[in-house]
Scaffold this motif. Structure first.
Motif, short mmCIF file in Angstrom:
data_model
loop_
_atom_site.label_atom_id
_atom_site.label_comp_id
_atom_site.label_asym_id
_atom_site.label_seq_id
_atom_site.Cartn_x
_atom_site.Cartn_y
_atom_site.Cartn_z
N LYS A 40 -8.12 1.72 -10.80
CA LYS A 40 -6.78 1.51 -10.23
C LYS A 40 -6.54 2.47 -9.06
O LYS A 40 -5.48 3.06 -8.92
CB LYS A 40 -5.71 1.65 -11.29
N ASP A 41 -7.56 2.61 -8.23
CA ASP A 41 -7.56 3.57 -7.13
C ASP A 41 -7.27 2.86 -5.81
O ASP A 41 -8.19 2.37 -5.14
CB ASP A 41 -8.92 4.28 -7.10
N GLY A 42 -6.00 2.80 -5.45
CA GLY A 42 -5.57 2.12 -4.23
C GLY A 42 -6.20 2.67 -2.96
O GLY A 42 -6.69 1.90 -2.13
N PRO A 43 -6.21 4.00 -2.76
CA PRO A 43 -6.85 4.54 -1.56
C PRO A 43 -8.34 4.21 -1.46
O PRO A 43 -8.84 3.87 -0.40
CB PRO A 43 -6.61 6.05 -1.67
N ILE A 63 -5.88 -13.92 -1.44
CA ILE A 63 -5.16 -12.66 -1.59
C ILE A 63 -5.67 -11.71 -0.52
O ILE A 63 -6.87 -11.43 -0.47
CB ILE A 63 -5.38 -12.07 -3.00
N ASP A 64 -4.77 -11.21 0.32
CA ASP A 64 -5.19 -10.29 1.38
C ASP A 64 -5.30 -8.86 0.84
O ASP A 64 -4.89 -8.56 -0.28
CB ASP A 64 -4.25 -10.36 2.58
N ALA A 65 -5.85 -7.98 1.66
CA ALA A 65 -6.12 -6.59 1.24
C ALA A 65 -4.86 -5.86 0.80
O ALA A 65 -4.85 -5.20 -0.24
CB ALA A 65 -6.79 -5.83 2.39
N GLU A 70 -1.55 -3.43 -3.48
CA GLU A 70 -0.24 -3.25 -4.12
C GLU A 70 -0.27 -3.73 -5.56
O GLU A 70 0.30 -3.09 -6.45
CB GLU A 70 0.83 -4.01 -3.33
N ALA A 71 -0.91 -4.87 -5.81
CA ALA A 71 -0.97 -5.43 -7.17
C ALA A 71 -1.74 -4.51 -8.11
O ALA A 71 -1.34 -4.32 -9.27
CB ALA A 71 -1.61 -6.81 -7.14
N VAL A 72 -2.80 -3.91 -7.61
CA VAL A 72 -3.59 -2.98 -8.44
C VAL A 72 -2.78 -1.72 -8.71
O VAL A 72 -2.69 -1.25 -9.85
CB VAL A 72 -4.94 -2.66 -7.76
N VAL A 77 -2.33 -6.24 -11.56
CA VAL A 77 -3.73 -6.54 -11.84
C VAL A 77 -4.29 -5.29 -12.51
O VAL A 77 -4.28 -4.21 -11.91
CB VAL A 77 -4.53 -6.84 -10.55
N ALA A 78 -4.71 -5.45 -13.76
CA ALA A 78 -5.23 -4.31 -14.51
C ALA A 78 -6.59 -4.67 -15.12
O ALA A 78 -6.68 -5.57 -15.94
CB ALA A 78 -4.25 -3.91 -15.61
#
Length: 141
Positions: A40-43, A63-65, A70-72, A77-78
């Motif tokens: 769950k690492d957005g960066p 689904i775009d980047a 954002e969903a993660v 989204v998990a």
């Protein structure tokens, strides 16, 4: 004509030498994508995705980047568990295609899933590093 032949031979040799590195780098980028989802690492997810990235999801949604990130990060989204297997890569100079299987368990907007998907990841070299430009998931039924 002789110089042309030599130039083509040298170019072919250079491409052949760079293919293993490209394949390794594309595979590493694809693996980093899946690791970022799991953690769950957005960066980290942002750093491995091309700016024009699109995911074709289980249900054929684009689904775009930014939306994926954002969903993660928001937990929509998990991914609880995800195991990659059967990775194959084909390199084409500044692009490569990585395919494989992903045994995954998690949830999307609260809907649980535990399934295996086949995937295809298109990776490209951008700005000196390899990025995932497109990814498609197809569930195995």
């Amino acid at each position: 004509m002789n110089k042309s032949w030599l130039t083509h031979l040298l170019l072919a040799c250079l491409l052949a030498l760079s293919a293993p590195a490209a394949a390794q780098d594309a595979t590493a980028s694809t693996q980093a994508f899946f690791k970022a989802l799991l953690e769950k690492d957005g960066p980290a997810l942002s750093s491995v995705l091309a700016g024009d990235f699109y995911l074709i999801s289980f249900d054929a949604q684009l689904i775009d980047a930014g939306t994926l990130r954002e969903a993660v990060m928001a937990g929509y989204v998990a991914v609880e568990r995800g195991d990659l297997s059967g990775l194959r890569v084909r390199a084409y100079g500044e692009a490569a295609v990585v395919t494989g299987h992903w045994q995954v368990k998690g949830s999307i907007q609260g809907q649980r899933f535990d399934t295996e998907v086949v995937f295809s990841s298109l990776c490209v070299r951008q700005g000196g590093s390899w990025k995932v430009a497109s990814l498609q998931f197809t569930p195995i039924r």
